[in-house]
Design a protein around this motif. Structure first.
Motif, PDB file in Angstrom:
ATOM      1  N   THR A  10      27.786  92.712  57.848  1.00 35.75           N
ATOM      2  CA  THR A  10      26.573  93.389  58.306  1.00 35.75           C
ATOM      3  C   THR A  10      26.393  94.753  57.654  1.00 35.75           C
ATOM      4  O   THR A  10      25.345  95.367  57.815  1.00 35.75           O
ATOM      5  CB  THR A  10      26.572  93.561  59.845  1.00 35.75           C
ATOM      6  OG1 THR A  10      27.603  94.481  60.229  1.00 35.75           O
ATOM      7  CG2 THR A  10      26.757  92.228  60.551  1.00 35.75           C
ATOM      8  N   PHE A  11      27.388  95.215  56.938  1.00 36.17           N
ATOM      9  CA  PHE A  11      27.309  96.508  56.257  1.00 36.17           C
ATOM     10  C   PHE A  11      26.662  96.331  54.892  1.00 36.17           C
ATOM     11  O   PHE A  11      26.757  95.256  54.293  1.00 36.17           O
ATOM     12  CB  PHE A  11      28.717  97.094  56.058  1.00 36.17           C
ATOM     13  CG  PHE A  11      29.357  97.595  57.311  1.00 36.17           C
ATOM     14  CD1 PHE A  11      29.453  98.952  57.563  1.00 36.17           C
ATOM     15  CD2 PHE A  11      29.876  96.722  58.251  1.00 36.17           C
ATOM     16  CE1 PHE A  11      30.054  99.418  58.717  1.00 36.17           C
ATOM     17  CE2 PHE A  11      30.479  97.173  59.411  1.00 36.17           C
ATOM     18  CZ  PHE A  11      30.567  98.534  59.646  1.00 36.17           C
ATOM     19  N   VAL A  36      31.410  99.356  53.861  1.00 37.82           N
ATOM     20  CA  VAL A  36      32.412  99.455  54.910  1.00 37.82           C
ATOM     21  C   VAL A  36      33.670 100.204  54.461  1.00 37.82           C
ATOM     22  O   VAL A  36      34.344 100.817  55.268  1.00 37.82           O
ATOM     23  CB  VAL A  36      32.749  98.057  55.472  1.00 37.82           C
ATOM     24  CG1 VAL A  36      33.580  97.268  54.497  1.00 37.82           C
ATOM     25  CG2 VAL A  36      33.428  98.152  56.808  1.00 37.82           C
ATOM     26  N   SER A  59      30.036 106.110  63.941  1.00 33.41           N
ATOM     27  CA  SER A  59      29.814 104.679  63.723  1.00 33.41           C
ATOM     28  C   SER A  59      28.508 104.444  62.962  1.00 33.41           C
ATOM     29  O   SER A  59      28.457 103.634  62.037  1.00 33.41           O
ATOM     30  CB  SER A  59      29.791 103.951  65.069  1.00 33.41           C
ATOM     31  OG  SER A  59      29.477 102.593  64.898  1.00 33.41           O
ATOM     32  N   GLU A  60      27.463 105.158  63.347  1.00 34.48           N
ATOM     33  CA  GLU A  60      26.180 105.027  62.645  1.00 34.48           C
ATOM     34  C   GLU A  60      26.320 105.410  61.176  1.00 34.48           C
ATOM     35  O   GLU A  60      25.760 104.748  60.299  1.00 34.48           O
ATOM     36  CB  GLU A  60      25.124 105.908  63.310  1.00 34.48           C
ATOM     37  CG  GLU A  60      24.690 105.437  64.670  1.00 34.48           C
ATOM     38  CD  GLU A  60      23.813 106.452  65.396  1.00 34.48           C
ATOM     39  OE1 GLU A  60      23.340 107.419  64.758  1.00 34.48           O
ATOM     40  OE2 GLU A  60      23.602 106.279  66.616  1.00 34.48           O
ATOM     41  N   HIS A 113      27.976 102.685  59.270  1.00 30.86           N
ATOM     42  CA  HIS A 113      27.060 101.556  59.088  1.00 30.86           C
ATOM     43  C   HIS A 113      26.059 101.769  57.956  1.00 30.86           C
ATOM     44  O   HIS A 113      25.484 100.808  57.459  1.00 30.86           O
ATOM     45  CB  HIS A 113      26.294 101.269  60.384  1.00 30.86           C
ATOM     46  CG  HIS A 113      27.061 100.444  61.355  1.00 30.86           C
ATOM     47  ND1 HIS A 113      27.199  99.085  61.231  1.00 30.86           N
ATOM     48  CD2 HIS A 113      27.753 100.794  62.473  1.00 30.86           C
ATOM     49  CE1 HIS A 113      27.920  98.629  62.223  1.00 30.86           C
ATOM     50  NE2 HIS A 113      28.282  99.636  62.987  1.00 30.86           N
ATOM     51  N   LEU A 157      34.420 100.626  65.886  1.00 34.27           N
ATOM     52  CA  LEU A 157      33.999  99.529  65.013  1.00 34.27           C
ATOM     53  C   LEU A 157      34.719  98.231  65.385  1.00 34.27           C
ATOM     54  O   LEU A 157      34.107  97.164  65.404  1.00 34.27           O
ATOM     55  CB  LEU A 157      34.244  99.890  63.551  1.00 34.27           C
ATOM     56  CG  LEU A 157      33.432 101.067  63.009  1.00 34.27           C
ATOM     57  CD1 LEU A 157      33.887 101.414  61.592  1.00 34.27           C
ATOM     58  CD2 LEU A 157      31.947 100.803  63.063  1.00 34.27           C
ATOM     59  N   TYR A 212      31.580  90.725  60.845  1.00 32.26           N
ATOM     60  CA  TYR A 212      31.119  92.078  61.145  1.00 32.26           C
ATOM     61  C   TYR A 212      30.950  92.888  59.859  1.00 32.26           C
ATOM     62  O   TYR A 212      29.941  93.562  59.665  1.00 32.26           O
ATOM     63  CB  TYR A 212      32.109  92.755  62.089  1.00 32.26           C
ATOM     64  CG  TYR A 212      31.693  94.133  62.528  1.00 32.26           C
ATOM     65  CD1 TYR A 212      30.585  94.312  63.355  1.00 32.26           C
ATOM     66  CD2 TYR A 212      32.396  95.252  62.128  1.00 32.26           C
ATOM     67  CE1 TYR A 212      30.204  95.573  63.760  1.00 32.26           C
ATOM     68  CE2 TYR A 212      32.020  96.519  62.537  1.00 32.26           C
ATOM     69  CZ  TYR A 212      30.921  96.675  63.351  1.00 32.26           C
ATOM     70  OH  TYR A 212      30.548  97.927  63.750  1.00 32.26           O
TER      71      TYR A 212
END
Length: 189
Positions: free
Chosen positions: A96-97, A26, A18-19, A22, A66, A93
């Motif tokens: 935010t990427f 995306v 996930s990190e 990010h 995610l 969401y």
């Protein structure tokens, strides 16, 4: 104790994936590899393979993470009235990427896009008096997205619609947007 350690390891691996997602746009999952995830999670690459036999399963687990982070429920059983809310959460969401680099365009395509953008904005001016520039631009952009080759290709390749069905679907939604605009209902309404 052993199961708990295994569960904690899986958690570290999925969190590491996930990190990594990010850190990039995306839609770019190329950085989510066994080696990169193992390094980020602080485990041996074989440990990742032990819990996820292939990259697809690893990425599926990261995707589920995610979706959970975005507050998106499982999509099974989704109701019509939930689609807009789930879309809103998803896009909030995604915003935010990092946005990533724009796709390169040749000069001909860039000029065609510029002309189409100007034409769409100009077409809306007479019927959107009193609208903010942002609402007018958003409405024009919706037409542009629908008009775009990417939307058409997605309908044909992902949804399996034949070209005529895809075209009919796109123009149907365009007419719905046109009707809303003519009725004075903008993106904020």
């Amino acid at each position: 104790m052993r199961r708990q350690r295994a569960s904690e390891t899986v958690e570290r691996i999925v969190s590491a994936g996930s990190e990594l997602v990010h850190e990039g746009p995306v839609w770019d999952w190329r950085g989510v590899t066994f080696q990169a995830v193992a390094e980020r999670a602080g485990v041996n690459e074989r440990t990742v393979y032990r819990h996820f036999p292939n990259e697809r399963e690893l990425r599926d687990a990261v995707m589920q993470r995610l979706q959970k982070e975005a507050g998106i429920p499982t999509l099974e059983g989704m109701k019509l009235e939930e689609i807009a809310e789930i879309t809103e959460r998803t896009l909030a969401y995604v915003s935010t990427f990092p946005s990533g680099e724009p796709m390169p365009q040749d000069a001909t395509q860039a000029e065609a896009d510029k002309r189409r953008r100007e034409a769409l904005l100009n077409a809306l001016v007479p019927v959107t008096a009193g609208w903010s520039e942002t609402d007018r631009a958003t409405a024009a952009a919706m037409f542009d997205v629908l008009w775009g080759i990417g939307a058409y290709e997605r309908l044909v390749k992902i949804w399996g619609l034949d070209p005529a069905e895809a075209t009919r679907g796109v123009t149907w939604v365009m007419r719905l947007v046109e009707t809303a605009v003519r009725q004075g209902r903008g993106p904020g309404d």
